[in-house]
Design a protein around this motif. Structure first.
Motif, PDB file in Angstrom:
ATOM      1  N   PRO A   5      -0.452   3.300   3.526  1.00  0.00           N
ATOM      2  CA  PRO A   5      -0.656   2.376   4.591  1.00  0.00           C
ATOM      3  C   PRO A   5      -1.849   2.748   5.601  1.00  0.00           C
ATOM      4  O   PRO A   5      -1.578   3.851   6.196  1.00  0.00           O
ATOM      5  CB  PRO A   5       0.593   1.401   4.965  1.00  0.00           C
ATOM      6  CG  PRO A   5       1.434   2.602   4.672  1.00  0.00           C
ATOM      7  CD  PRO A   5       1.014   3.554   3.771  1.00  0.00           C
ATOM      8  N   ARG A  58       0.631  -1.175   0.078  1.00  0.00           N
ATOM      9  CA  ARG A  58       0.103   0.031   0.154  1.00  0.00           C
ATOM     10  C   ARG A  58       0.929   1.172   0.066  1.00  0.00           C
ATOM     11  O   ARG A  58       1.867   1.219   0.770  1.00  0.00           O
ATOM     12  CB  ARG A  58      -0.899   0.086   1.312  1.00  0.00           C
ATOM     13  CG  ARG A  58      -1.997  -1.133   1.509  1.00  0.00           C
ATOM     14  CD  ARG A  58      -3.173  -0.438   0.520  1.00  0.00           C
ATOM     15  NE  ARG A  58      -4.224  -1.559   0.763  1.00  0.00           N
ATOM     16  CZ  ARG A  58      -5.241  -1.234   1.843  1.00  0.00           C
ATOM     17  NH1 ARG A  58      -5.094  -0.191   2.332  1.00  0.00           N
ATOM     18  NH2 ARG A  58      -6.209  -2.301   1.992  1.00  0.00           N
ATOM     19  N   TYR A  97      -1.969  -1.653   9.199  1.00  0.00           N
ATOM     20  CA  TYR A  97      -1.410  -2.688   8.012  1.00  0.00           C
ATOM     21  C   TYR A  97       0.012  -2.565   8.055  1.00  0.00           C
ATOM     22  O   TYR A  97       0.747  -1.946   8.187  1.00  0.00           O
ATOM     23  CB  TYR A  97      -1.744  -1.571   6.802  1.00  0.00           C
ATOM     24  CG  TYR A  97      -1.685  -2.320   5.354  1.00  0.00           C
ATOM     25  CD1 TYR A  97      -2.306  -3.059   4.777  1.00  0.00           C
ATOM     26  CD2 TYR A  97      -0.178  -2.223   4.898  1.00  0.00           C
ATOM     27  CE1 TYR A  97      -2.025  -3.641   3.707  1.00  0.00           C
ATOM     28  CE2 TYR A  97       0.418  -2.681   3.696  1.00  0.00           C
ATOM     29  CZ  TYR A  97      -0.898  -3.713   3.090  1.00  0.00           C
ATOM     30  OH  TYR A  97      -0.484  -4.067   2.041  1.00  0.00           O
TER      31      TYR A  97
END
Ligand code: ATP
Ligand code: MG
Length: 570
Positions: free
Chosen positions: A405, A402, A409
């Motif tokens: 994030p 990602r 995460y």
């Protein structure tokens, strides 16, 4: 234990009410202490998970008591039956792990004997030829709250009945113009006892008997006699036949069988998010709503086999749900759970990337390849390890990166470090994007050569571990993800103006092409099952070819629907 070994089947705890009856009968020396059951499918479709319950029950009881279980095609209906289904049924029962030895029978092989028995009933004054047709028959039968009336043909003489029945068989009368009926009681509170038909005239070739017959025996007549011919002791059937039991017994009594079988009814299996009626399953196949009887979304045994369900898990499921006298709806999650439990023990772990994102490790030497040790199954130490190649260019899962994030995460993000399973720590140092779409197409990373095996000598920790494959070594694959065939728990209870097909799940299949799997899967045969680490259990599909492997997702690692359902059901 081998997964096709049925010896693990047995009642989960104590005896259910049928096993209790069988046990009592044996102790009492009924039928000379013998136990013989049968599984009697009609070869007009493929077997489904409901049949598996009946198979496990009948073959299971025989196994547990040192008895026998027959396999019998209940094939007296010329219009819908076919040899294709017979072969499929044999294969499915074997696959489930059961064996009928030489006791494979066809009700259609009893046509001569059944005819003789019908003649015997006529001779005893227990059956007559009736000329009432269609609409008239129902009018004379009355309704559940209103007695029927005797047919005007009920008092025909034995001689006349014998003559007419003989001529029915000889083909002298048109289809549907006459029936042979049992002479019981038109005022019975049980509709099944109001002079039911034993034979009808129907000119249709039978898949095994050809044109030999133009009259066919009815199910209610064929079934008890077939059981008696085969010396069945306990005839187990589903609840909807409870009201047919008096008729079952009536035939056996009139024909004076010495040690007649006893019919016992149990609840049909219904499972959430699917349908278990052969008529409806056929409709799904013929309407193109699925790809065939063996579509991995189907509740058929062929479908489940293709999906990757092990037969042992289906037997476990049947044990767990048990046998009861009240109909109920069993959660499909219970079946999936049995599958998960078995595959957790038996399926080797491998790495596969379903939605690949390219990763270039800038400080890893070009052209270098290392073989790293990966554990085949942590649940099974004897399964050992295998080498997996590691190199400068890898694929990881798109979802494991990602750019921004969210909280909690712990996978890869710019500047962040994660562990590559069985390999090294990896840090993201740059992101390459498609200039047109802005989509992330590649990550630039560095690895820490000191962290081989996944641990840092300086004690530094990472929060996430992700799987990967080496780009140069991985093989292309297609992966088919499945979800429930119906969105509704009970699609058959659809409500007024609705059809069960209205609840077909449009997202029941998602096909991912361009997946990458580790090279150890090369040449894996159809039917082989794996756990793709972090993603679920998968099974090699027969559609696989030299161009690439095709996998079906058997089941996810966890039950994701449990949460969703709790939410939507409030
Ligand atoms: P369908 O209504 O789907 O056509 P059926 O009962 O007519 O099913 P058969 O081929 O006659 O199908 O079934 C063979 C045996 O399997 C029967 O003894 C029947 O009782 C049993 N059986 C069928 N469906 C189920 C079910 N859902 N649960 C338990 N037993 C079942
Ligand atoms: Mg049936």
């Amino acid at each position: 234990m081998k997964d096709d070994d049925a010896s693990s089947s047995g009642p989960a705890a104590g005896l259910d009410f049928i096993r209790q009856i069988v046990d009592d009968d044996r102790r009492a020396g009924k039928h000379g202490g013998r136990v013989q059951t049968r599984f009697p499918p009609e070869p007009n479709g493929y077997l489904h998970i409901g049949h598996a319950k009946a198979i496990c029950l009948n073959f299971g009881i025989a196994q547990e008591t040192g008895g026998l279980c027959n396999l019998r095609m209940d094939d007296t209906n010329p219009e819908t039956e076919d040899q294709e289904y017979v072969r499929a049924i044999e294969k499915d029962v074997r696959w489930l792990g059961f064996d009928w030895a030489e006791r494979f029978f066809y009700a259609s092989d009893y046509f001569d004997r059944l005819y003789e028995c019908a003649v015997q009933l006529v001779e005893g004054g227990h059956a007559y030829v009736c000329d009432l047709q269609g609409e008239e028959v129902s009018r004379y039968r009355g309704r559940w709250d209103e007695p029927g009336r005797d047919s005007p043909y009920r008092e025909r003489s034995v001689a006349e009945n014998l003559d007419l029945f003989e001529r029915m068989r000889a083909g002298e009368f048109p289809d549907g113009s006459r029936t042979l009926r049992a002479k019981i009681d038109m005022a019975s509170s049980n509709m099944n006892m109001r002079d039911p038909a034993l034979y009808r005239i129907r000119r249709a070739p039978h898949y095994r008997q050809g044109d030999r017959w133009c009259i066919y025996p009815m199910y209610d007549f064929t079934h008890p006699l077939s059981d008696a011919y085969e010396d069945i002791t306990h005839s187990l059937c589903t609840l909807e036949f409870e009201d047919h039991r008096p008729l079952y017994d009536w035939f056996l009594e009139r024909l004076a069988f010495e040690s007649p079988p006893r019919q016992i009814e149990f609840a049909r299996l219904n499972v959430t998010h699917t349908v278990l009626s052969k008529r409806k399953l056929l409709e799904l196949v013929e309407g193109g709503h699925v790809d065939g009887w063996d579509d991995p979304r189907m509740p058929t045994l062929v479908g489940m086999r293709r999906r990757g369900y092990p037969p042992g898990a289906i037997r476990d499921f049947c044990d767990r749900i048990g046998i009861a006298k009240a109909n109920s709806l069993v959660q499909i999650a219970q079946l999936e759970d049995a599958v998960r439990q078995e595959l957790n023990r038996t399926a080797p772990r491998v790495m596969a990337v379903l939605r690949p994102l390219r990763v270039v490790i800038e400080n890893y030497p070009e052209g270098q390849v290392e073989q790293l040790d990966a554990v085949n199954n942590p649940e099974d130490p004897a399964a050992g390890t295998r080498p997996v190649p590691f190199s400068r260019v890898l694929y990881i899962e798109h979802g494991d990166f990602r750019e921004d994030p969210p909280r909690k995460y712990f996978r890869l993000a710019p500047g962040r470090e994660v562990r590559l399973r069985y390999a090294y720590f990896l840090k993201c140092t740059g992101v390459v994007k498609d200039p047109a779409s802005g989509e992330v197409t590649e990550l630039r990373c560095t690895y820490d050569p000191e962290t081989r095996g996944g641990y840092a000598p300086d004690g530094r920790k990472v929060r996430g571990t992700i799987h990967w494959v080496s780009a140069a070594h991985a093989r292309p694959a297609e992966v088919r993800l499945y979800d429930h065939l119906f969105t509704r728990e009970d699609p058959e209870d659809a409500g007024a103006g609705q059809d069960y097909k209205d609840y077909l799940n449009p997202a029941s299949r998602e096909v991912l092409t361009g997946c990458r799997v580790e090279s150890s899967l090369d040449g894996a045969p159809a039917g082989r099952r794996y756990q793709f680490e972090r993603q679920g259990y998968f099974c090699v599909d027969p559609d696989s070819s030299d161009a690439g492997l095709v996998f079906n997702r058997t089941v996810s690692l966890r039950d994701t629907w449990a949460k969703i359902e709790r939410k939507t059901l409030g």
